[in-house]
Write a protein that holds these residues in place. Sequence first.
Motif, mmCIF file in Angstrom:
data_model
loop_
_atom_site.group_PDB
_atom_site.id
_atom_site.type_symbol
_atom_site.label_atom_id
_atom_site.label_comp_id
_atom_site.label_asym_id
_atom_site.label_seq_id
_atom_site.Cartn_x
_atom_site.Cartn_y
_atom_site.Cartn_z
ATOM 1 N N ASP A 198 -1.367 -3.482 -6.440
ATOM 2 C CA ASP A 198 -1.883 -3.568 -5.129
ATOM 3 C C ASP A 198 -3.508 -3.736 -4.874
ATOM 4 O O ASP A 198 -3.985 -2.882 -5.073
ATOM 5 C CB ASP A 198 -1.341 -2.134 -4.581
ATOM 6 N N ASP A 230 2.424 -3.209 -5.251
ATOM 7 C CA ASP A 230 2.508 -3.536 -3.819
ATOM 8 C C ASP A 230 4.162 -3.701 -4.107
ATOM 9 O O ASP A 230 4.905 -3.764 -5.013
ATOM 10 C CB ASP A 230 1.882 -4.894 -3.266
ATOM 11 N N ARG A 231 4.832 -4.154 -2.755
ATOM 12 C CA ARG A 231 6.283 -4.340 -2.720
ATOM 13 C C ARG A 231 6.905 -5.369 -3.254
ATOM 14 O O ARG A 231 7.902 -5.606 -3.706
ATOM 15 C CB ARG A 231 6.492 -4.454 -1.109
ATOM 16 N N TYR A 281 -1.273 1.499 -8.956
ATOM 17 C CA TYR A 281 -0.418 1.225 -7.449
ATOM 18 C C TYR A 281 0.040 0.037 -7.568
ATOM 19 O O TYR A 281 -0.769 -1.055 -7.827
ATOM 20 C CB TYR A 281 -1.346 1.591 -6.371
ATOM 21 N N HIS A 320 3.594 4.510 -2.659
ATOM 22 C CA HIS A 320 3.660 3.170 -3.293
ATOM 23 C C HIS A 320 4.415 3.246 -4.681
ATOM 24 O O HIS A 320 4.278 4.254 -5.203
ATOM 25 C CB HIS A 320 1.991 2.586 -3.767
ATOM 26 N N GLY A 356 -4.833 -4.376 -2.083
ATOM 27 C CA GLY A 356 -5.330 -3.772 -1.016
ATOM 28 C C GLY A 356 -5.959 -2.491 -0.977
ATOM 29 O O GLY A 356 -6.554 -1.882 -0.106
#
Length: 183
Positions: A60, A54-55, A52, A31, A62
């Motif tokens: 993130d 996300d894109r 972390y 990540h 998740g």
Amino acid sequence: QYLSNLGVSNIESNHVKYHPRVYSSEDKCFHPALITNIHNKDNETKAIEVTYLDRHSNKDDGLKVNPRVLGTKSKNMTLFNSGENSQITIISTSIENSFVIRDNTQSQFDIINVNHKNDIQNIPEDTIKQKVIISLSKDNTHLTPDNVEKITNSLTDREIIYVSDNDIEQAINTLQKEMNKDH
């Protein structure tokens, strides 16, 4: 991008860096991440905090453990900013808020970041100025009487103001007005 999404314009930091690919043992994937250097008063790295992303450059959500700390964060800190003001230190419990506070105060104040409210009492006394604003955020907003007593005992002879991250600007303005009256 993550810090820009939070409204931060000055993303430079000696102790916080972006890395495009950091491995997470939780999902066994790479990540993008912000990495924060957590150190002692001698600037020796004792841990890192990995946030972390996300894109889309958001935190993130998740991952169950985010941010993740590797090493010993307890009794250590991040000296996030050294400001020109000779009287005020701001202590933050969120690296993201440290960036926001620095932006909103034009880097005037010393900002020390700790990962948990319990680490405030362990900040070396010689790194803290006479007036202290403690900005609590995330899971660190509830102070017990024991927390307050330990912090007060560790910061003897200092003026301490506790604020939520939403009230930091008002607390700074109030302190500056008081200081201007004294001079």
